[in-house]
Scaffold this motif. Sequence first.
Motif, short mmCIF file in Angstrom:
data_model
loop_
_atom_site.label_atom_id
_atom_site.label_comp_id
_atom_site.label_asym_id
_atom_site.label_seq_id
_atom_site.Cartn_x
_atom_site.Cartn_y
_atom_site.Cartn_z
N ILE A 5 0.88 -1.02 -0.05
CA ILE A 5 -0.18 -0.09 -0.10
C ILE A 5 0.65 1.10 0.11
O ILE A 5 1.67 1.26 0.84
CB ILE A 5 -1.03 -0.09 1.23
N LYS A 6 0.77 2.24 -0.73
CA LYS A 6 1.15 3.47 -1.07
C LYS A 6 0.16 4.48 -1.04
O LYS A 6 -0.91 4.43 -1.61
CB LYS A 6 2.14 3.52 -2.31
N GLY A 7 0.78 5.62 -0.44
CA GLY A 7 -0.11 6.63 -0.60
C GLY A 7 0.67 8.08 -1.13
O GLY A 7 1.80 8.30 -0.79
N HIS A 8 -0.14 8.62 -2.05
CA HIS A 8 0.21 9.89 -2.59
C HIS A 8 -0.51 11.18 -1.99
O HIS A 8 -1.78 11.13 -1.98
CB HIS A 8 0.17 9.83 -4.16
N HIS A 9 0.31 11.96 -1.53
CA HIS A 9 -0.40 13.01 -0.81
C HIS A 9 -1.33 12.71 0.25
O HIS A 9 -2.25 13.24 0.79
CB HIS A 9 -1.24 14.07 -1.69
N ILE A 12 -0.51 6.73 5.14
CA ILE A 12 -1.43 5.49 5.24
C ILE A 12 -1.37 5.21 6.75
O ILE A 12 -0.35 4.72 7.49
CB ILE A 12 -0.73 4.38 4.56
N THR A 13 -2.42 5.37 7.13
CA THR A 13 -2.69 5.19 8.97
C THR A 13 -3.00 3.58 9.02
O THR A 13 -3.21 2.82 8.06
CB THR A 13 -3.89 5.80 9.41
N VAL A 20 -8.01 -2.00 4.24
CA VAL A 20 -7.67 -2.43 2.87
C VAL A 20 -7.44 -4.06 3.03
O VAL A 20 -7.93 -4.79 2.08
CB VAL A 20 -6.43 -1.77 2.48
N SER A 21 -6.87 -4.44 4.05
CA SER A 21 -6.46 -6.03 4.01
C SER A 21 -7.52 -6.80 4.34
O SER A 21 -7.73 -7.79 3.72
CB SER A 21 -5.34 -5.92 4.96
N LEU A 41 -3.32 4.82 -2.93
CA LEU A 41 -4.16 5.49 -2.50
C LEU A 41 -3.77 7.25 -2.79
O LEU A 41 -2.73 7.50 -2.27
CB LEU A 41 -4.60 5.38 -0.97
N ASN A 42 -4.65 8.04 -3.39
CA ASN A 42 -4.20 9.27 -3.96
C ASN A 42 -5.10 10.19 -3.48
O ASN A 42 -6.55 10.03 -3.62
CB ASN A 42 -3.97 9.10 -5.31
#
Length: 95
Positions: A5-9, A12-13, A20-21, A41-42
């Motif tokens: 899982i990656k976050g743009h702006h 990720i808590t 998600v999992s 996630l963006n």
Amino acid sequence: MQINIKGHHLEITQAIREYVSTKFTKLERHFDQINNVHVVLNVEKQQQKAEAKLHVSGTEIFATAENSDMYHAIDALIDKLDRQVIKHKEKQAKH
């Protein structure tokens, strides 16, 4: 199944990571040959966007969903991926 899982702006808590999992375990019930999952996630202005790429045996499945709430975007993404995974499973069963 390995989930990246990656976050743009977006940070990720732990709550988002667990959400998600748990949602991706639904896909694993339908088709157990999912190797890797890459989720991005963006956040762009007021729009929340979720993208995912599944590496399954023989192919890759990609879907994206947008909503004003991140959790609703993830739900829509899982629904799209679920339909595609079932379609892929049916194709394999026909061969």
